[in-house]
Design an enzyme around this catalytic site. Sequence first.
Site, PDB file in Angstrom:
ATOM      1  N   LYS A 112      36.160 -34.271  39.710  1.00 61.62           N
ATOM      2  CA  LYS A 112      37.259 -34.729  38.852  1.00 61.62           C
ATOM      3  C   LYS A 112      36.763 -34.743  37.418  1.00 61.62           C
ATOM      4  O   LYS A 112      35.564 -34.893  37.175  1.00 61.62           O
ATOM      5  CB  LYS A 112      37.690 -36.147  39.260  1.00 61.62           C
ATOM      6  CG  LYS A 112      39.081 -36.525  38.800  1.00 61.62           C
ATOM      7  CD  LYS A 112      40.137 -36.084  39.789  1.00 61.62           C
ATOM      8  CE  LYS A 112      41.524 -36.506  39.359  1.00 61.62           C
ATOM      9  NZ  LYS A 112      42.504 -36.308  40.432  1.00 61.62           N
TER      10      LYS A 112
HETATM   11  P1  NAD Z   1      52.238 -37.550  35.387  1.00 60.42           P
HETATM   12  O1  NAD Z   1      51.533 -37.646  34.082  1.00 60.42           O
HETATM   13  O2  NAD Z   1      53.145 -36.404  35.634  1.00 60.42           O
HETATM   14  O3  NAD Z   1      53.075 -38.895  35.664  1.00 60.42           O
HETATM   15  C1  NAD Z   1      52.486 -40.144  35.562  1.00 60.42           C
HETATM   16  C2  NAD Z   1      53.565 -41.185  35.696  1.00 60.42           C
HETATM   17  O4  NAD Z   1      52.953 -42.486  35.649  1.00 60.42           O
HETATM   18  C3  NAD Z   1      54.597 -41.148  34.578  1.00 60.42           C
HETATM   19  O5  NAD Z   1      55.881 -41.370  35.150  1.00 60.42           O
HETATM   20  C4  NAD Z   1      54.193 -42.318  33.698  1.00 60.42           C
HETATM   21  O6  NAD Z   1      55.272 -42.867  32.969  1.00 60.42           O
HETATM   22  C5  NAD Z   1      53.704 -43.296  34.748  1.00 60.42           C
HETATM   23  N1  NAD Z   1      52.858 -44.354  34.170  1.00 60.42           N
HETATM   24  C6  NAD Z   1      51.827 -44.212  33.310  1.00 60.42           C
HETATM   25  N2  NAD Z   1      51.334 -45.420  32.985  1.00 60.42           N
HETATM   26  C7  NAD Z   1      52.067 -46.325  33.652  1.00 60.42           C
HETATM   27  C8  NAD Z   1      52.064 -47.744  33.706  1.00 60.42           C
HETATM   28  N3  NAD Z   1      51.186 -48.463  33.019  1.00 60.42           N
HETATM   29  N4  NAD Z   1      52.974 -48.366  34.523  1.00 60.42           N
HETATM   30  C9  NAD Z   1      53.880 -47.643  35.215  1.00 60.42           C
HETATM   31  N5  NAD Z   1      53.928 -46.303  35.195  1.00 60.42           N
HETATM   32  C10 NAD Z   1      53.047 -45.649  34.421  1.00 60.42           C
HETATM   33  O7  NAD Z   1      51.063 -37.645  36.492  1.00 60.42           O
HETATM   34  P2  NAD Z   1      51.089 -37.142  37.986  1.00 60.42           P
HETATM   35  O8  NAD Z   1      50.448 -35.803  38.023  1.00 60.42           O
HETATM   36  O9  NAD Z   1      52.440 -37.348  38.573  1.00 60.42           O
HETATM   37  O10 NAD Z   1      50.049 -38.155  38.650  1.00 60.42           O
HETATM   38  C11 NAD Z   1      50.430 -39.452  39.105  1.00 60.42           C
HETATM   39  C12 NAD Z   1      49.402 -39.955  40.093  1.00 60.42           C
HETATM   40  O11 NAD Z   1      49.288 -39.013  41.162  1.00 60.42           O
HETATM   41  C13 NAD Z   1      47.975 -40.101  39.544  1.00 60.42           C
HETATM   42  O12 NAD Z   1      47.344 -41.175  40.219  1.00 60.42           O
HETATM   43  C14 NAD Z   1      47.304 -38.808  39.959  1.00 60.42           C
HETATM   44  O13 NAD Z   1      45.893 -38.921  40.053  1.00 60.42           O
HETATM   45  C15 NAD Z   1      47.935 -38.613  41.321  1.00 60.42           C
HETATM   46  N6  NAD Z   1      47.886 -37.241  41.822  1.00 60.42           N
HETATM   47  C16 NAD Z   1      48.417 -36.204  41.116  1.00 60.42           C
HETATM   48  C17 NAD Z   1      48.390 -34.928  41.659  1.00 60.42           C
HETATM   49  C18 NAD Z   1      49.042 -33.764  40.981  1.00 60.42           C
HETATM   50  O14 NAD Z   1      49.075 -32.670  41.576  1.00 60.42           O
HETATM   51  N7  NAD Z   1      49.609 -33.908  39.814  1.00 60.42           N
HETATM   52  C19 NAD Z   1      47.760 -34.697  42.884  1.00 60.42           C
HETATM   53  C20 NAD Z   1      47.224 -35.790  43.577  1.00 60.42           C
HETATM   54  C21 NAD Z   1      47.306 -37.060  43.026  1.00 60.42           C
END
Ligand code: NAD
Length: 422
Positions: A112
């Site tokens: 990561k």
């Molecule tokens: P993203 O940036 O597209 O979305 C993040 C979301 O979290 C947004 O809606 C944002 O407003 C919200 N957020 C941020 N800070 C916040 C807070 N303090 N309180 C409430 N909401 C808050 O990111 P993503 O890619 O959707 O990733 C979200 C989670 O999923 C992360 O934990 C990431 O590690 C995990 N993840 C992502 C992927 C991927 O393919 N993108 C894969 C596996 C896991």
Amino acid sequence: MALSYVSNHPDSPWNVYLMQVDRVVPYLGKLSRWAETLKRPKRTLIVDIPIEMDDGTIGHFEGFRSQHSLTRGPGKGGVRYHPDVTLEEVMALAAWMTIKNAAVALPYGGAKGGIRVDPKKLSQKELEKMTRRYTSEIGIIIGPQQDIPAPDVNTNAQIMAWMMDTYSMNVGATATGVVTGKPIHLGGSLGRVKATGRGVFVTGREAARRLGLKLDGAKVAVQGLGNVGGSAAELFGQAGGKVVAAQDHTGSIFNANGFDLSELMPHVKATGGVGGFKGAEPMDDEAFWDVSCDILIPAALEGQITADRAKRIKAKLVLEGANGPTNPAADDILADRGVLVVPDVICNAGGVTVSYFEWVQDFSSFFWSEDEINVRLDKIMVDALKKIWDTADRHKITLRTATFAVACERILMAREERGLYP
Ligand code: NAD
């Protein structure tokens, strides 16, 4: 002995990960003699990223890339841009990638990366410069056969395109396989953008079936309507679910009849968040955790489900779209209360699974249809969850510990078979 460079805060993501490993050791039999391997990253790089800002000043950003394990294959895991990124967080996220990749039997280790930055405060030019310099700095440890980054919080296909271009310029050849989550015409895969949310939906659908919970009419609450939460919400909506509550960094909203997602999602895209959406009532942020719902999807950041919130959650099923959203104490409370948690290390593995498809397609330069991708993704997720569920039933353990048991056995078996060098 504990690593000298980590904190002793029990709820830090790294210490949460260590606790999860400790829980699984009793189920590892003779392989447990290798368990310490899981408790230290193979290597971690800390880099300084200096760039000239638009106003002529020199900005410095702190960047990381941690390769937790390369035992089962190259490192694989996203890159996060967030002001709260720390070395320990990146280490934990890398370790969870090792577990996740093994849980779905992908031929990868775990890695990561992250930069401690609020990307919303950068211009597009500054964002590009920072991304390119970061890629150059970590270029000594990444590569299509070494370690393959992908998008995570606040990173996207454009950032992957800059990473791919920078790495390619440095090695003197177009190396599409160095990152996944790229734009389609640069070797990206159909279905990748929505893959993590789709995986959350598939594992949720299977878990709901086992619980006897009908998706048609099920009430869903989602924290984070970004890439993961947004795609998952849409799929639950298409299956007849009602998304009644949502929270992100701009606020929390509620509608007992369910949001009109065809209006909410464009609002989120246009304004950056759920705040101010006309088709719902604003809600106190803390009240989000009290909402009456069947399915709760934390899909934002880690550490969101604390012990206090776990006591109040009304859902029967928690689907961990985010990485590490539930603290260990909260995990125990949810288990005691009979709330089923599908843990991050399987629930959100859909993204890395389609990243794997993308990497395979890049190597063969032969691209699959979206239907082929979705069908293969569905099968991998369903098969992986079934093995985990069988393990949980056999040992009478939670799905999280069972996922760790399945994954750690694969990792440590590979470790034992490879042996130690020199
Ligand atoms: P993203 O940036 O597209 O979305 C993040 C979301 O979290 C947004 O809606 C944002 O407003 C919200 N957020 C941020 N800070 C916040 C807070 N303090 N309180 C409430 N909401 C808050 O990111 P993503 O890619 O959707 O990733 C979200 C989670 O999923 C992360 O934990 C990431 O590690 C995990 N993840 C992502 C992927 C991927 O393919 N993108 C894969 C596996 C896991």
